[in-house]
Design an enzyme around this catalytic site. Sequence first.
Site, PDB file in Angstrom:
ATOM      1  N   GLY A  42       0.913  -1.074   0.295  1.00 31.08           N
ATOM      2  CA  GLY A  42       0.296   0.055  -0.131  1.00 31.08           C
ATOM      3  C   GLY A  42       0.829   1.284  -0.484  1.00 31.08           C
ATOM      4  N   ALA A  43       1.103   2.074  -0.602  1.00 30.34           N
ATOM      5  CA  ALA A  43       1.251   3.302  -0.996  1.00 30.34           C
ATOM      6  C   ALA A  43       0.617   4.536  -0.709  1.00 30.34           C
ATOM      7  CB  ALA A  43       2.387   3.037  -2.678  1.00 30.34           C
ATOM      8  N   GLY A  44      -0.385   4.449   0.023  1.00 29.85           N
ATOM      9  CA  GLY A  44      -1.192   5.688   0.280  1.00 29.85           C
ATOM     10  C   GLY A  44      -0.448   5.886   1.355  1.00 29.85           C
ATOM     11  N   GLY A  45      -1.456   7.176   2.563  1.00 29.59           N
ATOM     12  CA  GLY A  45      -0.019   8.166   3.631  1.00 29.59           C
ATOM     13  C   GLY A  45       0.349   7.050   4.718  1.00 29.59           C
TER      14      GLY A  45
ATOM     15  N   GLY B 213       1.046   3.716   3.991  1.00 29.20           N
ATOM     16  CA  GLY B 213       2.234   2.816   3.612  1.00 29.20           C
ATOM     17  C   GLY B 213       4.172   4.186   3.287  1.00 29.20           C
TER      18      GLY B 213
ATOM     19  N   PHE C 281     -12.724  22.071  13.625  1.00 34.84           N
ATOM     20  CA  PHE C 281     -13.356  20.880  12.430  1.00 34.84           C
ATOM     21  C   PHE C 281     -14.166  20.184  13.931  1.00 34.84           C
ATOM     22  CE2 PHE C 281     -12.715  17.917   9.417  1.00 34.84           C
ATOM     23  CZ  PHE C 281     -12.057  18.514   8.505  1.00 34.84           C
TER      24      PHE C 281
ATOM     25  N   ASP D 189      -8.539  -4.897   0.263  1.00 36.46           N
ATOM     26  CA  ASP D 189      -7.824  -6.126  -1.052  1.00 36.46           C
ATOM     27  C   ASP D 189      -7.437  -6.735   1.131  1.00 36.46           C
ATOM     28  OD1 ASP D 189      -8.949  -4.967  -2.585  1.00 36.46           O
ATOM     29  OD2 ASP D 189      -7.119  -4.846  -3.325  1.00 36.46           O
TER      30      ASP D 189
ATOM     31  N   GLN E 277     -17.780   4.665   9.425  1.00 34.30           N
ATOM     32  CA  GLN E 277     -18.351   5.887   9.488  1.00 34.30           C
ATOM     33  C   GLN E 277     -18.740   6.404   8.260  1.00 34.30           C
ATOM     34  OE1 GLN E 277     -15.183   9.280   9.925  1.00 34.30           O
ATOM     35  NE2 GLN E 277     -16.914   9.192  11.984  1.00 34.30           N
TER      36      GLN E 277
ATOM     37  N   HIS F 238     -19.932  10.035   6.754  1.00 39.82           N
ATOM     38  CA  HIS F 238     -20.072  11.489   6.521  1.00 39.82           C
ATOM     39  C   HIS F 238     -21.208  12.106   6.377  1.00 39.82           C
ATOM     40  CE1 HIS F 238     -18.091  15.049   5.786  1.00 39.82           C
ATOM     41  NE2 HIS F 238     -16.775  14.779   6.817  1.00 39.82           N
TER      42      HIS F 238
ATOM     43  N   LEU G  24     -17.142  14.009  -1.351  1.00 41.27           N
ATOM     44  CA  LEU G  24     -17.555  14.478  -0.080  1.00 41.27           C
ATOM     45  C   LEU G  24     -17.354  15.882  -0.071  1.00 41.27           C
ATOM     46  CD1 LEU G  24     -17.419  13.002   2.415  1.00 41.27           C
ATOM     47  CD2 LEU G  24     -14.320  14.275   3.328  1.00 41.27           C
TER      48      LEU G  24
ATOM     49  N   GLU H 142     -16.359  18.301   6.434  1.00 43.36           N
ATOM     50  CA  GLU H 142     -15.952  19.397   7.734  1.00 43.36           C
ATOM     51  C   GLU H 142     -16.145  20.511   7.359  1.00 43.36           C
ATOM     52  OE1 GLU H 142     -16.304  16.611  10.419  1.00 43.36           O
ATOM     53  OE2 GLU H 142     -15.831  17.302  11.544  1.00 43.36           O
TER      54      GLU H 142
ATOM     55  N   ARG I 190     -18.874  13.263  13.891  1.00 42.03           N
ATOM     56  CA  ARG I 190     -19.466  12.946  12.416  1.00 42.03           C
ATOM     57  C   ARG I 190     -20.776  11.619  12.578  1.00 42.03           C
ATOM     58  NH1 ARG I 190     -14.449  11.992   9.335  1.00 42.03           N
ATOM     59  NH2 ARG I 190     -14.155  14.509   8.884  1.00 42.03           N
TER      60      ARG I 190
ATOM     61  N   HIS J 179     -18.244   6.642   4.869  1.00 47.99           N
ATOM     62  CA  HIS J 179     -17.109   7.058   4.057  1.00 47.99           C
ATOM     63  C   HIS J 179     -15.602   6.692   5.021  1.00 47.99           C
ATOM     64  CE1 HIS J 179     -14.809  10.879   4.264  1.00 47.99           C
ATOM     65  NE2 HIS J 179     -14.067  11.020   5.592  1.00 47.99           N
TER      66      HIS J 179
ATOM     67  N   GLU K 133      -6.192   2.772   7.715  1.00 44.86           N
ATOM     68  CA  GLU K 133      -7.378   3.189   8.138  1.00 44.86           C
ATOM     69  C   GLU K 133      -7.218   1.512   7.806  1.00 44.86           C
ATOM     70  OE1 GLU K 133      -9.687   4.797   5.219  1.00 44.86           O
ATOM     71  OE2 GLU K 133     -11.433   4.114   5.731  1.00 44.86           O
TER      72      GLU K 133
ATOM     73  N   ARG L 106     -14.815   8.328  14.651  1.00 46.58           N
ATOM     74  CA  ARG L 106     -13.130   8.953  13.997  1.00 46.58           C
ATOM     75  C   ARG L 106     -13.596  10.109  13.880  1.00 46.58           C
ATOM     76  NH1 ARG L 106     -11.187  11.349   9.795  1.00 46.58           N
ATOM     77  NH2 ARG L 106     -12.276  10.301   8.040  1.00 46.58           N
TER      78      ARG L 106
ATOM     79  N   SER M  85      -7.842  10.658  11.214  1.00 49.42           N
ATOM     80  CA  SER M  85      -7.410  10.024   9.487  1.00 49.42           C
ATOM     81  C   SER M  85      -5.907  10.000   9.905  1.00 49.42           C
ATOM     82  CB  SER M  85      -8.714   9.394   9.074  1.00 49.42           C
ATOM     83  OG  SER M  85      -7.612   8.352   8.523  1.00 49.42           O
TER      84      SER M  85
END
Lengths: 592, 147, 244, 125
Positions: A22-25, A27, A126, A227, A246, A248, A258, A261, A292, A359, A389, A400, A405
Amino acid sequence: MPQQETADSNITYHTFDVLIVGAGGAGMRAAIEAGADAKVGVISKLFPTRSHTGAAQGGMAAALANVEEDSWEWHTFDTVKGGDYLVDQDAAEILAKESVQAVIDLENMGLPFNRTPEGKIDQRRFGGHTRDHGKAPVRRSCYAADRTGHMILQTLYQNCVKLGIDFYNEFYVLDLVMNDGKPAGVVAYELATGDIHVFSSKSIVFATGGFGKIYKTTSNAHTLTGDGVAIAFRRGIPLEDMEFYQFHPTGLAGLGILLSEAARGEGGILRNASGERFMERYAPTIKDLAPRDMVARAMANEVREGRGAGPNKDYVLLDLTHLEPAVIDAKLPDITEFARTYLGVEPYTEPVPVFPTAHYAMGGIPTNIKAEVLSDNDTVIPGLYAAGECACVSVHGANRLGTNSLLDINVFGKRAGQYSVEYAKTAKQVPMPANAADDVIAMIEKVRKSKGKEKIAQLRKELQDSMDKNAQVFRTEETLQEAIEKIQELRGRYENIAIQDQGKRFNTDLLEAIELGFLLDLAEVTVVACRERRESRGAHLREDYPDRDDKKFMVHSMVYQQDKVQKKTGTNMKIGWKPVVVTNYQPMERKY
Amino acid sequence: MMSVIIETPAKPRTRKQANLEKYGWLFMRISGPLLVVLVFTHLVVNLVVGDGIKAIDFAFVAGKWADPFWQVWDLAMLWLALIHGTNGMRTIVNDYTEKTKVRLALGTTLWAVCGLLILLGTLVIFTFDPCPAGANPDLLASFCPAQ
Amino acid sequence: MANAAAPVIDSFTVTLIIRRFNPEVDSEPKWVDYDVEMYGTDRVLDALHKIKWEQDGSLTFRRSCAHGVCGSDAMRINGRNRLACKTLIKDLDISQPIYVEPIKGLPVEKDLIVDMNPFYQAYKDINPFLIASDKPTKERLQSPEDRARYDDTTKCILCAACTTSCPVFWTDGQYFGPAAIVNAHRFIFDSRDEGAELRIDILNDKEGVWRCRTTFNCTEACPRGIEVTKAIAEVKQAILRGRA
Amino acid sequence: MAIRPAGTLYRGKVGMWSWVLHRISGVGIFFFLLVHVLDTALVRVSPEAYNIVIESYKTPVVGLAELGLVGAILFHGLNGLRVIAIDFWSKGTKYQAIMFWIVIAITVLAVAAFTPLHLARVFSH
Ligand SMILES: Cc1cc2nc3c(=O)[nH]c(=O)nc-3n(C[C@H](O)[C@H](O)[C@H](O)COP(=O)(O)OP(=O)(O)OC[C@H]3O[C@@H](n4cnc5c(N)ncnc54)[C@H](O)[C@@H]3O)c2cc1C
Ligand code: HEM
Ligand code: SF4
Ligand code: F3S
Ligand code: FES
């Protein structure tokens, strides 16, 4: 450079010290932390900057106190209370304490945060973030216009480029190889060629993101099919708190796209058909900035009681018209453009139709505060880590808070990087079984050769429709039962699918079928957990059990896969419970 | 003039050679405005005022070049326009040729032609005799002694 | 006003003509027609999905976020580069067929998927990361004005719509391309960055900024509304003047 | 169904078309200039030689072509100034489309004004 040792037929073998899936935030944050010290590989089914972290808009919480007084204790309290006390408080403390450094790390890596007149990182309000234990909203969210996630993702990728991290992009990890209960590596499918790759690694970090595609109306990307979570589950790892999903409050009505918020943080107001600011009734103190779960529920309730706007009275309105267009342009440019592009609504002058959208998964692969994956309530699987996540630490509990997140992926992504590299320094590689790829090859060939009648898209649609209908904001025993039956029916039909694309190159037809398999698993786990939690807490609202029940349910749920159908759940899943870590804050009623 | 479709870049970019692109680019932008003055005036003087194109003949040219002002004017125009045009052609050649050899050959040809024409033009302007001996006096400018 | 979300436009049928190519079976690309029934809020991405999910599962394209933030689905729709997920069908002329083809100048891998690696390489070549020698223990300070200086170019999602709309890039694929320059701009004009000289040096290359002929296709194609040509002009000026 | 091209023509806007025109006009002028330097050089050969060649510039066909040439030079020169403004003036990119239409307008007007004058001379020759 790829670590290619041998290559037989179409299988390529690779070896790493630390392997990140995984190469999201999460990863990439782990990769940056581990990258300097070890041979690190990152596998991602998307090019890194296409990951869904980039969709995050609002901001990242940290008690920097740059614009007003704040403290990490307050942040911890808000997180715990926001999570309806199901948060593990030791983890929440870490999250809040390390938030400041996490933001500074990002700034130092180059992230272009918005600035205060003195040049410090600016902060805004927020939902659910308050000063001094709920007295008033506090400005805690660090942001870069309304594309904070985009900037985080870009900045992390830029730093991975700088470090020369090895990426395997458009590689789908389809299996986790365990040898004698210990992780040996993963098996991946290369989209471009259809080839199979086996990666051995001393430590493995899962950071595959969420699974919002179990629902129809969702803010999540098409590729968020859970996955990693499903793979872990199939390999015997339990899943924690899956009933907490959650919704949203402000998705574009009908589309689910989205609107952050931040729109309410900057002063946006929710109104029903008659123009009433209905949140005043539900959360008198912080109104539109309530957490939320409360806002989503209030909105759903307004619609249900006939106060919805529009021809079908099926949405409420987000009113930004009293804000200066200049403020909107400076702070909310992207989301107002979404309203223009997709609904043709001009937010300067018209209220925007909104309705809750699926969400964020609070639940996922259970981990401890070192991001180590657990095989039950407290047994660590050495060498296996999860963050972001897909993981459940649990810092979000039953609900959350917004901006927590992006914080989570940075704090626990970093921790996953640190601890995985530390482990890899001393650990021995678990031997890779000779037939490691057999299961994946069998799965792919089975799907590829399926000559049935059922269309993947049709099954997926029926699943998503059923989840929206039966397991969304409001849930009851009956609706959940209906959902389980639907899922089991779909499972049967899944055996009889049709794949049209028989090729090897870029066979997305095949992969959509495999992803549907993951979605079916996760939907089922979610619904089973929903049914077993016979109380209402946070995002989980059981109409037949409308109250929170701390006596029975101040515990995390843990769903395990079993070989045989279990009497209690009516599925091949077993449910267990895990105590919540409480340090300072005893459960109280949640009022805002 | 639309470009050809190339589905595949011919070769990976070969990085970093010293180059004069910046100067070429600047030259185009400096010569451009100068050429506007030079060429547009040239057009007005030759094609608009008086009898326009009808009046152009050997005598007309001789009349102009008798004045050093027009000699310098045309000389500047010659040099700038040729260098500007050739450099522009080089850009175009670079865009549409992929083989280094072809590029080099065309580039060399362009500059060679440019050099020759500049040389020729310069010589013509400076060695020009407005009243060549033995020429048909009818064709010469009014100031020639032969008339 | 507020009824915008309701289906104002009823369903209608459009024809999509898609340029398809699967090197495993085809010797050259071919155009294929599909009729699909769509609604007012549908986007071209929805049409492609509908075709893939209901008519021909082998139709292949990239997509993820479905709302214009991930940059996966740049393609040429009716002759112009756009994101399929950001192009509403009703905004196109639906009395005519809609032509959909891959972005131009990068090798086609299959149907609408191109090989993005040359594009990513140009991006990597400009050193797309903050270069700073100080080791701050806290956040670096930056005034809101300094922050605003490079705001526009931080929006880039690397979709390649710009680079593959550029006539100069089409010629031989050697030009760095607008996206790489945009990302260099993002750092050259960041007051915290010290790598401007290096980047300027890189873009002073034969294949660098000087190849831009200000055709503005990039600016018009950019789904993020980045003023790409302006950014390129500012980088040219930075090179001429030796720094931002 | 009509035959479809391999790929469609890119539907760029004025920026792209101005560049196409600039390029075509530049090439046109360049080749004319090559010829023009050579024919002018004939003044060094003999007044007769020069005048013979220059006469052909005054024939109707070439006379018409000259209008095109003048138009090309005007467009190229003015658009060149537009390109320079885009490069050096901070608002240039914002006004590029307007500037393009100004360039076209001036070119068309100038050619329109010049045409009767020029053709009268060519045809009265
Ligand atoms: C629209 C939106 C707005 C949000 N706004 C905010 C906000 O303002 N503040 C906040 O704090 N949070 C926000 N969130 C939540 C937050 O953005 C996400 O929870 C977080 O970004 C998840 O990051 P991640 O790294 O865990 O996963 P992702 O960024 O989703 O990355 C998942 C990665 O896993 C890879 N992957 C998945 N499956 C496989 C596989 N089988 N093989 C190989 N690789 C795989 C993918 O390619 C991808 O790289 C928002 C979420 C959404 C959807
Ligand atoms: C009249 C005044 C002129 C001006 C203001 C002018 C201006 C320019 C400018 C600014 C460019 C660069 C365009 C770019 O980089 O995109 C250019 C290109 C060019 N010019 Fe001129 N020019 C003039 C006259 C001429 C003449 C007389 C010729 C022919 C000899 C000529 C031939 C060219 C060519 C061939 C190009 C290259 C076009 C391209 O790369 O697309 N120009 N001109
Ligand atoms: S500059 Fe715009 S068009 Fe180009 S890659 Fe970035 S977002 Fe896409
Ligand atoms: S399209 Fe190309 S020519 Fe320049 S203005 Fe944009 S890079
Ligand atoms: S699918 Fe993400 S940009 Fe279109």
